[in-house]
Design a protein around this motif. Structure first.
Motif, mmCIF file in Angstrom:
data_model
loop_
_atom_site.group_PDB
_atom_site.id
_atom_site.type_symbol
_atom_site.label_atom_id
_atom_site.label_comp_id
_atom_site.label_asym_id
_atom_site.label_seq_id
_atom_site.Cartn_x
_atom_site.Cartn_y
_atom_site.Cartn_z
ATOM 1 N N VAL A 18 75.023 32.543 67.996
ATOM 2 C CA VAL A 18 74.724 33.970 68.172
ATOM 3 C C VAL A 18 75.841 34.803 67.542
ATOM 4 C CG1 VAL A 18 75.607 34.103 70.552
ATOM 5 C CG2 VAL A 18 73.913 35.745 69.737
ATOM 6 N N HIS A 19 77.091 34.454 67.786
ATOM 7 C CA HIS A 19 78.209 35.009 67.003
ATOM 8 C C HIS A 19 78.460 33.946 65.946
ATOM 9 C CE1 HIS A 19 79.970 37.638 70.496
ATOM 10 N NE2 HIS A 19 78.747 37.997 70.146
ATOM 11 N N ASP A 20 77.824 34.099 64.802
ATOM 12 C CA ASP A 20 77.748 32.968 63.882
ATOM 13 C C ASP A 20 79.135 32.537 63.389
ATOM 14 O OD1 ASP A 20 75.984 31.131 62.863
ATOM 15 O OD2 ASP A 20 75.636 32.211 60.987
ATOM 16 N N GLY A 54 78.708 45.108 65.136
ATOM 17 C CA GLY A 54 77.888 43.895 65.216
ATOM 18 C C GLY A 54 78.573 42.705 64.572
ATOM 19 N N HIS A 55 77.825 41.618 64.517
ATOM 20 C CA HIS A 55 78.373 40.344 64.053
ATOM 21 C C HIS A 55 77.309 39.597 63.268
ATOM 22 C CE1 HIS A 55 76.001 38.739 67.461
ATOM 23 N NE2 HIS A 55 76.474 39.784 68.134
ATOM 24 N N MET A 56 77.732 38.565 62.559
ATOM 25 C CA MET A 56 76.757 37.698 61.887
ATOM 26 C C MET A 56 76.010 36.896 62.939
ATOM 27 S SD MET A 56 78.177 35.989 58.497
ATOM 28 C CE MET A 56 78.250 36.982 57.021
ATOM 29 N N ILE A 105 72.069 49.571 72.378
ATOM 30 C CA ILE A 105 70.794 49.217 71.739
ATOM 31 C C ILE A 105 71.132 48.257 70.608
ATOM 32 C CG2 ILE A 105 68.716 50.068 70.600
ATOM 33 C CD1 ILE A 105 69.352 52.871 71.714
ATOM 34 N N GLU A 106 70.492 47.080 70.611
ATOM 35 C CA GLU A 106 70.839 46.044 69.621
ATOM 36 C C GLU A 106 69.596 45.457 68.984
ATOM 37 O OE1 GLU A 106 72.809 42.578 71.337
ATOM 38 O OE2 GLU A 106 73.590 42.021 69.360
ATOM 39 N N ASP A 107 69.602 45.421 67.642
ATOM 40 C CA ASP A 107 68.576 44.714 66.877
ATOM 41 C C ASP A 107 69.269 43.770 65.906
ATOM 42 O OD1 ASP A 107 66.000 45.729 67.741
ATOM 43 O OD2 ASP A 107 66.637 47.665 66.950
ATOM 44 N N MET A 122 72.654 40.180 60.440
ATOM 45 C CA MET A 122 73.658 40.889 61.239
ATOM 46 C C MET A 122 73.022 41.462 62.503
ATOM 47 S SD MET A 122 76.203 40.788 59.146
ATOM 48 C CE MET A 122 77.189 41.615 60.371
ATOM 49 N N THR A 123 73.823 41.643 63.533
ATOM 50 C CA THR A 123 73.356 42.455 64.652
ATOM 51 C C THR A 123 73.855 43.879 64.437
ATOM 52 O OG1 THR A 123 75.284 42.128 66.071
ATOM 53 C CG2 THR A 123 73.505 40.487 66.234
ATOM 54 N N VAL A 124 73.063 44.836 64.927
ATOM 55 C CA VAL A 124 73.442 46.255 64.878
ATOM 56 C C VAL A 124 73.387 46.731 66.321
ATOM 57 C CG1 VAL A 124 72.926 48.492 63.853
ATOM 58 C CG2 VAL A 124 72.228 46.412 62.672
ATOM 59 N N GLU A 125 74.540 46.943 66.941
ATOM 60 C CA GLU A 125 74.544 47.134 68.390
ATOM 61 C C GLU A 125 75.547 48.173 68.882
ATOM 62 O OE1 GLU A 125 76.149 43.765 70.613
ATOM 63 O OE2 GLU A 125 76.246 42.608 68.782
ATOM 64 N N PRO A 126 75.342 49.448 68.476
ATOM 65 C CA PRO A 126 76.249 50.471 69.002
ATOM 66 C C PRO A 126 75.968 50.775 70.473
ATOM 67 C CG PRO A 126 74.489 51.508 67.757
ATOM 68 C CD PRO A 126 74.280 50.017 67.629
ATOM 69 N N SER A 137 68.634 34.521 68.563
ATOM 70 C CA SER A 137 68.294 35.940 68.538
ATOM 71 C C SER A 137 69.245 36.638 69.496
ATOM 72 C CB SER A 137 66.838 36.165 68.963
ATOM 73 O OG SER A 137 66.619 35.658 70.264
ATOM 74 N N ASP A 138 69.348 37.960 69.376
ATOM 75 C CA ASP A 138 70.304 38.725 70.186
ATOM 76 C C ASP A 138 69.824 40.178 70.240
ATOM 77 O OD1 ASP A 138 72.546 39.672 71.479
ATOM 78 O OD2 ASP A 138 73.943 39.316 69.830
ATOM 79 N N ILE A 139 69.254 40.564 71.370
ATOM 80 C CA ILE A 139 68.609 41.880 71.495
ATOM 81 C C ILE A 139 69.131 42.587 72.749
ATOM 82 C CG2 ILE A 139 66.386 43.004 72.086
ATOM 83 C CD1 ILE A 139 66.424 42.149 69.183
#
Ligand code: GLY
Ligand code: MN
Ligand code: MN
Length: 461
Positions: free
Chosen positions: A349-351, A342-344, A431-433, A389-393, A259-261
């Protein structure tokens, strides 16, 4: 481990995609910290885990595509080992759990590989990222250690990426188990954050949460009042009233999915007006990115749309000027948002970053940009159902970058440097989900974690 059928099917699919030859997959050994009997926490290689599921050191996997046979090679434990380690399963027992019938010791592996080389059988292997595995491959194939990475099989890399990129329902469940731990990690920060403590005290709390689950973090925790340093692993700062704290962390599920938050919190419990204005721009951009993420769209497009929302917000705040679309085309927003959206995410975590970022995030239709900021995008290509995917702007005020751009007069038609000067000690906000691409859009994974200004302010209470 999953049921052995899962691994049998994954290897069958890999055999079909690679077509011919012999696939050699290196398991990881223990990695010594200061002497060999005192190792770092053990982590199996993710591709080995994906195809064989075994989370123990000392194994090599072989998938002989031509003969349709799979092997696990490793050494059985001796009575001396068992005295120190307790009863241990045999290589044969472990291989059976992965649905593998054929086993051998490491000398037999060398013989099998010598035979392959003599017969001119093509040997496929992935680019090793650990020196011991690189040397093992050199010894097994006869390739000079200097050339091993050059001979990594692009066919194998592409086949593994295609398979691992699409997550099954069971894999998504694992990611959500890791997110359950993430929820508690973030909660521990919310509960314990106050002025007059060191960052490391919060890091200790987060590590404690992970430890209670018998889990391990999916990457070193980023927690800092200097959130403008994107990957800030220094935790020695004294937290003061008025600071903003960025906490970016993740855990591993029982089967090693990540996970990555990231959340950003005001130390005082309430955002100042200045902080709130910037926070809400980042939040709006992140919600836009989530809304836009769906099958068929290029992730670069989602990134650029996110950047436009950031530019619009910064223009309204007086930090940028002009037309937001033209500002993003020129790359001016990258002063504040210099990284990719973001990344896969999956077993890494960075797949699959070890297989090469360009193989994971780019393809024949998607070339990497050379523009500052956009060039750092890890994932640019088209999204497909099953991708996680992560969404982390974020928006960051990086004093050294501001000084450099200002001195060069860079993008001065889009940046209001006089105003930016007033924000030089602002820090950063991210902020990352984590999202799953579904057949018609996306779903934010895990239990919702406080994210709006109201939720965060009431969470700190
Ligand atoms: N590993 C930090 C991040 O990608 O969010
Ligand atoms: Mn993160
Ligand atoms: Mn991330």
């Amino acid at each position: 481990m999953f049921n052995k059928e899962v691994y049998i099917k994954r290897r069958e699919l890999l055999r079909e995609s690679v077509g011919s030859g012999l696939i050699l997959l290196s398991g990881n050994d223990e990695a010594a910290m200061n002497y060999s009997a005192n190792p770092y926490p053990y982590r199996q290689d993710s591709s080995f885990l994906y195809f064989f599921g075994l989370d123990k050191p000392g194994f090599m996997g072989v998938i002989d595509v031509d003969e349709e046979k799979d092997y696990i090679f490793g050494e059985d434990f001796t009575i001396d080992d068992i005295i120190w380690m307790g009863p241990q399963p045999t290589v044969r027992d472990l291989a059976a759990m992965a649905g593998v019938e054929h086993t051998g010791n490491l000398e037999e592996l060398q013989q099998r590989m010598d035979h392959a080389v003599k017969q001119g059988q093509k040997v496929h292997f992935l680019p090793p990222y650990r020196a011991d595995n690189l040397l093992k491959i050199a010894r097994l194939t006869g390739i000079s250690h200097n050339r091993v990475r050059d001979y990594a099989s692009v066919e194998l890399i592409k086949a593994v990426v295609a398979q691992r990129a699409v997550k099954s329902a069971d894999e998504v469940k694992e990611i959500e188990l890791a997110l359950d731990i993430s929820y508690l990690m973030v909660e521990s920060v919310l509960k314990n954050l106050k002025p007059g403590i060191y960052e490391r005290e919060l890091v200790g709390k987060m590590e404690g949460v992970v430890g209670e689950f018998g889990s391990y973090r999916s990457f070193p925790i980023i927690l800092s009042i200097h959130g403008e340093t994107l990957h800030n692993h220094y935790h020695g700062n004294w937290i003061k009233e008025g600071d903003l704290l960025v906490a970016d962390s993740g855990a591993e599920s029982p089967r090693y999915y990540a996970s990555d938050i990231t959340r950003t919190f005001p130390v005082s419990g309430k955002f100042s007006d200045k902080q709130k204005e910037i926070y809400n721009i980042v939040l709006k951009s992140q919600l836009t990115a989530i809304r836009e993420s769906r099958p068929g769209i290029m992730y670069r497009e989602v990134h650029l749309e996110t950047a436009r929302v950031i530019a619009e917000g910064l223009i309204a705040a007086g930090l940028m000027k002009g037309d937001p679309k033209s500002a993003v085309e020129a790359g001016a927003h990258a002063l504040f948002f210099p990284h990719g959206l973001g990344h896969m995410m999956g077993l890494d975590v960075h797949d699959m970053e070890d297989l090469g970022e360009n193989h994971v995030g780019y393809d024949e239709k998607t070339q990497r940009s050379t523009q500052f900021g956009l060039a750092y995008l890890r994932m640019a290509r088209e999204l497909k159902p099953g991708y996680v995917m992560t969404v982390e702007p974020g928006i960051y005020f990086i004093p050294a970058l501001i000084d450099q751009w200002k001195e060069e007069g860079k993008h001065s038609d889009f940046i209001n440097y006089a105003k930016v000067e007033e924000y030089k000690n602002f820090g950063g906000i991210r902020i990352e989900d984590d999202i799953l691409i579904t057949t018609d859009g996306c779903r934010v994974l895990g239990k919702p974690i406080p994210k709006t200004v109201e939720e965060i302010e009431s969470g700190i209470g």
